[in-house]
Design a protein around this motif. Structure first.
Motif, PDB file in Angstrom:
ATOM      1  N   ASN A 172     -14.540   5.695   1.621  1.00 43.66           N
ATOM      2  CA  ASN A 172     -15.373   4.914   2.542  1.00 43.66           C
ATOM      3  C   ASN A 172     -14.890   3.469   2.679  1.00 43.66           C
ATOM      4  O   ASN A 172     -15.195   2.803   3.671  1.00 43.66           O
ATOM      5  CB  ASN A 172     -16.824   4.930   2.085  1.00 43.66           C
ATOM      6  N   LEU A 173     -14.139   3.008   1.687  1.00 45.94           N
ATOM      7  CA  LEU A 173     -13.562   1.667   1.756  1.00 45.94           C
ATOM      8  C   LEU A 173     -12.235   1.660   2.523  1.00 45.94           C
ATOM      9  O   LEU A 173     -11.588   0.616   2.633  1.00 45.94           O
ATOM     10  CB  LEU A 173     -13.349   1.114   0.345  1.00 45.94           C
ATOM     11  N   GLY A 174     -11.826   2.813   3.007  1.00 43.91           N
ATOM     12  CA  GLY A 174     -10.618   2.904   3.815  1.00 43.91           C
ATOM     13  C   GLY A 174      -9.381   3.340   3.068  1.00 43.91           C
ATOM     14  O   GLY A 174      -8.289   3.398   3.650  1.00 43.91           O
ATOM     15  N   HIS A 175      -9.502   3.679   1.797  1.00 43.78           N
ATOM     16  CA  HIS A 175      -8.333   4.089   1.010  1.00 43.78           C
ATOM     17  C   HIS A 175      -7.954   5.529   1.351  1.00 43.78           C
ATOM     18  O   HIS A 175      -8.818   6.407   1.458  1.00 43.78           O
ATOM     19  CB  HIS A 175      -8.620   3.958  -0.490  1.00 43.78           C
ATOM     20  N   ARG A 176      -6.672   5.748   1.513  1.00 47.12           N
ATOM     21  CA  ARG A 176      -6.159   7.086   1.789  1.00 47.12           C
ATOM     22  C   ARG A 176      -5.183   7.550   0.714  1.00 47.12           C
ATOM     23  O   ARG A 176      -4.919   8.740   0.595  1.00 47.12           O
ATOM     24  CB  ARG A 176      -5.440   7.107   3.146  1.00 47.12           C
ATOM     25  N   ARG A 177      -4.652   6.615  -0.016  1.00 43.55           N
ATOM     26  CA  ARG A 177      -3.729   6.970  -1.108  1.00 43.55           C
ATOM     27  C   ARG A 177      -4.446   6.632  -2.423  1.00 43.55           C
ATOM     28  O   ARG A 177      -4.428   5.498  -2.901  1.00 43.55           O
ATOM     29  CB  ARG A 177      -2.418   6.223  -0.974  1.00 43.55           C
ATOM     30  N   ILE A 178      -5.082   7.640  -2.991  1.00 40.81           N
ATOM     31  CA  ILE A 178      -5.990   7.445  -4.124  1.00 40.81           C
ATOM     32  C   ILE A 178      -5.442   8.163  -5.351  1.00 40.81           C
ATOM     33  O   ILE A 178      -5.242   9.382  -5.340  1.00 40.81           O
ATOM     34  CB  ILE A 178      -7.396   7.974  -3.781  1.00 40.81           C
ATOM     35  N   GLY A 179      -5.192   7.407  -6.395  1.00 39.70           N
ATOM     36  CA  GLY A 179      -4.728   7.979  -7.648  1.00 39.70           C
ATOM     37  C   GLY A 179      -5.886   8.347  -8.554  1.00 39.70           C
ATOM     38  O   GLY A 179      -7.025   7.925  -8.344  1.00 39.70           O
ATOM     39  N   MET A 180      -5.580   9.136  -9.576  1.00 37.99           N
ATOM     40  CA  MET A 180      -6.607   9.530 -10.541  1.00 37.99           C
ATOM     41  C   MET A 180      -6.031   9.490 -11.946  1.00 37.99           C
ATOM     42  O   MET A 180      -4.944  10.025 -12.210  1.00 37.99           O
ATOM     43  CB  MET A 180      -7.126  10.935 -10.251  1.00 37.99           C
ATOM     44  N   ILE A 181      -6.754   8.839 -12.854  1.00 42.58           N
ATOM     45  CA  ILE A 181      -6.409   8.874 -14.276  1.00 42.58           C
ATOM     46  C   ILE A 181      -7.338   9.884 -14.919  1.00 42.58           C
ATOM     47  O   ILE A 181      -8.551   9.675 -15.013  1.00 42.58           O
ATOM     48  CB  ILE A 181      -6.561   7.483 -14.924  1.00 42.58           C
ATOM     49  N   TYR A 212      -3.255  16.436  -0.940  1.00 41.40           N
ATOM     50  CA  TYR A 212      -3.205  16.272  -2.396  1.00 41.40           C
ATOM     51  C   TYR A 212      -1.761  16.077  -2.836  1.00 41.40           C
ATOM     52  O   TYR A 212      -0.868  16.831  -2.434  1.00 41.40           O
ATOM     53  CB  TYR A 212      -3.801  17.500  -3.086  1.00 41.40           C
ATOM     54  N   GLU A 213      -1.530  15.060  -3.668  1.00 45.00           N
ATOM     55  CA  GLU A 213      -0.193  14.785  -4.186  1.00 45.00           C
ATOM     56  C   GLU A 213      -0.259  14.742  -5.708  1.00 45.00           C
ATOM     57  O   GLU A 213      -0.874  13.842  -6.284  1.00 45.00           O
ATOM     58  CB  GLU A 213       0.323  13.457  -3.639  1.00 45.00           C
ATOM     59  N   PRO A 214       0.339  15.718  -6.383  1.00 43.67           N
ATOM     60  CA  PRO A 214       0.246  15.806  -7.838  1.00 43.67           C
ATOM     61  C   PRO A 214       0.687  14.542  -8.566  1.00 43.67           C
ATOM     62  O   PRO A 214       0.136  14.213  -9.634  1.00 43.67           O
ATOM     63  CB  PRO A 214       1.174  16.987  -8.184  1.00 43.67           C
ATOM     64  N   GLU A 215       1.661  13.813  -8.009  1.00 42.69           N
ATOM     65  CA  GLU A 215       2.165  12.629  -8.714  1.00 42.69           C
ATOM     66  C   GLU A 215       1.126  11.513  -8.780  1.00 42.69           C
ATOM     67  O   GLU A 215       1.283  10.554  -9.551  1.00 42.69           O
ATOM     68  CB  GLU A 215       3.441  12.113  -8.051  1.00 42.69           C
ATOM     69  N   LEU A 216       0.039  11.634  -7.999  1.00 44.99           N
ATOM     70  CA  LEU A 216      -0.996  10.621  -8.033  1.00 44.99           C
ATOM     71  C   LEU A 216      -2.022  10.867  -9.135  1.00 44.99           C
ATOM     72  O   LEU A 216      -2.987  10.128  -9.265  1.00 44.99           O
ATOM     73  CB  LEU A 216      -1.714  10.545  -6.675  1.00 44.99           C
ATOM     74  N   ARG A 233       2.267   4.334 -15.002  1.00 43.50           N
ATOM     75  CA  ARG A 233       2.953   5.459 -14.375  1.00 43.50           C
ATOM     76  C   ARG A 233       2.667   5.489 -12.873  1.00 43.50           C
ATOM     77  O   ARG A 233       3.573   5.686 -12.051  1.00 43.50           O
ATOM     78  CB  ARG A 233       2.499   6.760 -15.022  1.00 43.50           C
ATOM     79  N   LEU A 234       1.420   5.282 -12.487  1.00 42.54           N
ATOM     80  CA  LEU A 234       1.061   5.301 -11.073  1.00 42.54           C
ATOM     81  C   LEU A 234       1.700   4.142 -10.313  1.00 42.54           C
ATOM     82  O   LEU A 234       2.163   4.298  -9.185  1.00 42.54           O
ATOM     83  CB  LEU A 234      -0.462   5.254 -10.923  1.00 42.54           C
ATOM     84  N   LEU A 235       1.751   2.964 -10.945  1.00 39.01           N
ATOM     85  CA  LEU A 235       2.352   1.805 -10.284  1.00 39.01           C
ATOM     86  C   LEU A 235       3.864   1.936 -10.139  1.00 39.01           C
ATOM     87  O   LEU A 235       4.480   1.262  -9.305  1.00 39.01           O
ATOM     88  CB  LEU A 235       2.024   0.532 -11.062  1.00 39.01           C
ATOM     89  N   SER A 236       4.469   2.798 -10.957  1.00 39.02           N
ATOM     90  CA  SER A 236       5.915   2.971 -10.894  1.00 39.02           C
ATOM     91  C   SER A 236       6.355   3.885  -9.763  1.00 39.02           C
ATOM     92  O   SER A 236       7.553   4.017  -9.494  1.00 39.02           O
ATOM     93  CB  SER A 236       6.434   3.524 -12.224  1.00 39.02           C
ATOM     94  N   LEU A 237       5.400   4.519  -9.090  1.00 38.76           N
ATOM     95  CA  LEU A 237       5.749   5.417  -7.996  1.00 38.76           C
ATOM     96  C   LEU A 237       6.365   4.641  -6.837  1.00 38.76           C
ATOM     97  O   LEU A 237       6.002   3.480  -6.596  1.00 38.76           O
ATOM     98  CB  LEU A 237       4.503   6.159  -7.513  1.00 38.76           C
ATOM     99  N   PRO A 238       7.272   5.256  -6.088  1.00 34.87           N
ATOM    100  CA  PRO A 238       7.842   4.575  -4.910  1.00 34.87           C
ATOM    101  C   PRO A 238       6.769   4.141  -3.922  1.00 34.87           C
ATOM    102  O   PRO A 238       6.875   3.096  -3.281  1.00 34.87           O
ATOM    103  CB  PRO A 238       8.763   5.651  -4.312  1.00 34.87           C
ATOM    104  N   ASP A 239       5.725   4.959  -3.803  1.00 35.84           N
ATOM    105  CA  ASP A 239       4.598   4.624  -2.926  1.00 35.84           C
ATOM    106  C   ASP A 239       3.322   4.696  -3.759  1.00 35.84           C
ATOM    107  O   ASP A 239       2.624   5.712  -3.775  1.00 35.84           O
ATOM    108  CB  ASP A 239       4.533   5.606  -1.752  1.00 35.84           C
ATOM    109  N   PRO A 240       2.980   3.647  -4.505  1.00 40.07           N
ATOM    110  CA  PRO A 240       1.850   3.684  -5.426  1.00 40.07           C
ATOM    111  C   PRO A 240       0.514   3.729  -4.708  1.00 40.07           C
ATOM    112  O   PRO A 240       0.421   3.405  -3.517  1.00 40.07           O
ATOM    113  CB  PRO A 240       2.009   2.384  -6.222  1.00 40.07           C
TER     114      PRO A 240
END
Length: 373
Positions: A172-181, A212-216, A233-240
């Protein structure tokens, strides 16, 4: 093989709690039901244990509590709630820490609390059918946090709904690339709380049309250090990711620490939301999903008191609500990814390699299971 209280309950078509009350002559059992139970017990040649009869009278004055961890914040909070209620009623608490899979197996092989407690409280343990029946066969009231066990009192939260609320908040805040710990424990006992929350995360993404992107996803083991490594680990992704949902506040604390060390901020660079509403969450201004942890312990203890007093004839179930607490670590999506300094890029932890061959497979109905953490 001698008949058990479970066999009598099945024959009489009542709960094990009703069988126990009927055979002890306790109130709140109709004469028709009592006669049916007595007839079933006679047909099966079942005799109530003299130890169980003495325990039902409250002669030990002790309530057993079985849990998988004693050094985690969540369990200490639940215990504080249980202890407050028991002490107010002049009852003692006998703690049994299962620790690991080997101790877990030994506990159910020996049932060391048998004859030592008036009732039993079990905190978030994954249980097989045989283990569930072993608990019921102790012939004392049993209250369970998380996992539902037939014939036992039960308290839980809706883990799926809580995780759903968290991820929807970020969308709802507009995020489309959402990671999960995730809280993936790597424990052979199969704790399912991480699975339930992970499934909810994936489901909400699908509902929003977000691939869904497993690397996230990065494992955080419900700890601060592990949460910090997962964020690295998430911040090290090419597209974090522009936002991260941590399955617990402790992991979120670690994630925030990593952001600070990388010269980044929440929510300007990455939004972060946790789960629990730990007492430190407000201090760190963390947006989170709040659950009343100590209150869950209080509810379990009160269920046991009601069962022992006869006020609750049949096992009851309570689902404690969760709620979104919006603070300062989540905000509107502004950039495609966090800003990192070329001179100081985030370094992933040594154990932060992606899942080999993709994420672990989940059974499609696992999201309906209430769980342990």
């Amino acid at each position: 093989m001698a008949a058990s209280i479970i066999d009598v309950a099945r024959r009489a078509k009542v709960s094990t709690a009703t069988v126990s009350r009927a055979l002890r002559g306790l109130p709140n059992v109709s004469e028709t039901t009592r006669d049916r139970v007595l007839r079933a017990a006679e047909e099966l040649s079942y005799a109530i244990s003299p130890h169980a009869s003495s325990l039902a009278s409250g002669r030990t004055g002790t309530i057993g509590v079985v849990l998988p961890f004693v050094n985690r914040w969540f369990y200490s909070q639940v215990l504080s709630g249980i202890d407050a209620v028991l002490r107010a009623n002049d009852l003692d608490l006998l703690l049994y820490n299962l620790g690991d899979a080997r101790v877990h197996e030994r506990f159910f092989a020996r049932m060391p609390l048998r004859r030592r407690v008036d009732a039993l409280i079990v905190l978030n343990l994954p249980l097989s059918k045989a283990e569930s029946e072993a608990l019921v066969s102790m012939e004392v009231p049993v209250a369970v946090l998380g996992t539902r066990v037939p014939g036992c009192w039960h308290v839980s939260i809706d883990n799926a709904q809580g995780a759903t609320t968290a991820v929807r908040h970020l969308i709802n805040l507009g995020h489309r690339r959402i990671g999960m710990i995730t809280g993936a424990l790597g424990d052979p006992r199969g704790f399912t709380t991480p699975i339930v929350r992970e499934h909810a995360y994936r489901s909400v993404l699908a509902e929003a049309g977000i691939p869904y992107e497993p690397e996230l996803e990065a494992p955080g083991n419900f700890g601060i250090e592990e949460g910090a490594s997962a964020m690295a680990r998430l911040l090290s992704l090419p597209d974090p990711p522009t936002a991260v949902f941590a399955e617990s506040d402790l992991m979120a604390f670690g994630a925030l620490r990593t952001l600070t060390r990388m010269g980044l901020r929440a929510p300007d660079d990455v939004s972060v939301i946790g789960f629990d509403d730990h007492e430190t969450a407000e201090l760190l201004n963390l947006t989170t999903i709040a659950q009343s942890v100590a209150h869950q312990g209080e509810l379990l203890a009160r269920q046991i008191l009601d069962a022992l007093s006869g006020a609750s004839e049949e096992p009851t179930e309570v689902v404690v609500p969760t709620r979104l607490v919006v603070r300062g670590t989540t905000g509107a999506a502004r950039v495609a990814g966090p800003r990192t300094s070329p001179e100081h890029p985030p370094e992933p932890a040594a154990d932060s390699a992606p899942y080999p061959g993709g994420p672990p497979e989940r059974h499609p109905d696992q999201h309906t299971r209430t769980t342990a953490r």
